[in-house]
Design an enzyme around this catalytic site. Structure first.
Site, short mmCIF file in Angstrom:
data_model
loop_
_atom_site.label_atom_id
_atom_site.label_comp_id
_atom_site.label_asym_id
_atom_site.label_seq_id
_atom_site.Cartn_x
_atom_site.Cartn_y
_atom_site.Cartn_z
N SER A 68 0.85 -1.18 0.00
CA SER A 68 0.00 0.00 0.00
C SER A 68 0.89 1.24 0.00
O SER A 68 1.65 1.46 0.93
CB SER A 68 -0.91 -0.02 1.23
OG SER A 68 -1.73 1.13 1.26
N GLY A 109 -0.12 4.51 -0.17
CA GLY A 109 -0.88 5.72 0.14
C GLY A 109 -1.64 6.23 -1.07
O GLY A 109 -2.33 5.47 -1.75
N GLY A 153 -6.58 1.35 4.65
CA GLY A 153 -5.82 0.12 4.45
C GLY A 153 -6.62 -1.12 4.76
O GLY A 153 -6.44 -2.17 4.13
N ASP A 154 -7.54 -1.02 5.71
CA ASP A 154 -8.40 -2.16 6.05
C ASP A 154 -9.37 -2.46 4.92
O ASP A 154 -9.73 -3.61 4.67
CB ASP A 154 -9.16 -1.87 7.34
CG ASP A 154 -8.23 -1.42 8.46
OD1 ASP A 154 -7.06 -1.86 8.47
OD2 ASP A 154 -8.66 -0.61 9.30
N GLY A 172 -1.62 4.41 -4.55
CA GLY A 172 -2.32 3.16 -4.80
C GLY A 172 -1.57 1.93 -4.32
O GLY A 172 -0.95 1.95 -3.25
#
Length: 309
Positions: A217, A219, A248-249, A222
């Site tokens: 990830s 930020g 992020g989840d 993408g």
């Protein structure tokens, strides 16, 4: 059924203020509370997408009772949390309405005894035969062994259940060595794991350490995925202002959802990026903007890298 594991569950509290200024008092314009922790947030998104999902981990005290009561009202989510003597932690996000930035305060979590850890392991292994995939998410509360995720990964693999690991630091390093099917570190976690700060190099190194697939990830840029089938970059249509808590989840939820639906990697990544972007636009932690999600999904860009990993 999909299983999400959150050993350090939380009650997520979001305060909204017109402008956040250090060393000053603030009038809160809105307060929201949600059951939280990485796996709980992912479970809520999975349920909203129509998947049957069970959540497990630890819960206790007055805060834990609030978490369980709120979970009982979420359609499609089954509560299999294991009770403990300590109190479930709280996290606080303060959102500046002027800038869209969020400031987080995270409590460490309750102390888990050896007997409570043993009870969880027994409950977890009992759940595995009935699930199609498992996600191991978040930090470890005090008292849980640092190699806990490695053992949980091995148990899932022994049961023939695909396992995704989303954590950082030493728990990630030890967990990767147990060969999870997928890890989802952010850029900082990936650099700490591998010592490399260039994302592609770090992601490939993480695979060599044991993970079958790595989705990094990055930020607002993408996702970068390096898998047995190839590697891809997936980018949102634009940088979005809002509350990034839980974004992020939602990536985890998108990847698990795509796995459950049998999607190819480019489609899994597009779903994950769109859900993450829709989460930034939502007013509270652990939610996503359901109206914005379909439009965002159609605008995600997924490109294949020339050389397979």
């Amino acid at each position: 059924m999909i299983l999400t594991v959150t050993l350090n569950t939380a009650l997520d509290i979001t305060y909204r203020v017109r402008s956040l200024t250090p060393h000053r008092s603030h009038r809160v314009t809105e307060v929201t509370e949600r059951p939280g922790g990485k796996g709980v947030n992912a479970a809520r998104v999975l349920a909203a997408l129509g998947h049957a999902v069970t959540v497990t981990g630890f819960t206790g005290g007055a805060t834990g009772r609030v978490v369980r009561e709120a979970l009982s009202a979420v359609p499609g989510v089954v509560d299999a949390l294991v009770p403990i003597g300590g109190a479930t932690r709280r996290t606080v996000a303060v959102v500046d309405e002027g800038t869209g930035d969020a400031t987080r305060l995270d409590e460490p979590g309750p102390l888990v005894s050896p007997a409570e850890w043993g009870a969880f392991q027994e409950a977890y292994e009992g759940l595995l035969p009935g699930v199609s995939a498992v996600a191991l998410c978040g930090s470890l509360p005090p008292g849980v062994p640092v190699g806990a995720y490695a053992g949980l990964v091995r148990a899932a693999r022994a049961a023939g259940v695909p396992v995704l690991l989303d954590t950082g630091g030493e728990p990630l390093r030890r967990g990767v060595a147990a060969r999870p099917d997928l890890i989802k570190p952010n850029a900082a976690e990936l650099a700490e794991l591998t010592g490399a700060h260039e994302p592609l190099r770090a992601t490939r190194d993480a695979r060599r350490r044991g993970a079958r697939s790595v989705v990094a990830s990055l930020g607002g840029e993408g996702l970068l995925a390096v898998t047995e089938e190839g590697r891809w970059r997936a980018a949102p249509p634009a940088r979005l202002r809002g509350n990034p808590t839980g974004a992020g989840d939602s990536v985890v939820a998108g990847l698990l959802s795509g796995l459950a639906d049998g999607l190819p990697w480019p489609d899994k990544l597009a779903r994950a990026v769109a859900l993450s972007a829709a989460t930034v636009l939502a007013p509270a932690a652990g939610e996503f903007d359901r109206a914005a999600y379909p439009e965002l999904l159609g605008r995600v860009t997924v490109t294949a890298e020339a050389t397979a990993a």
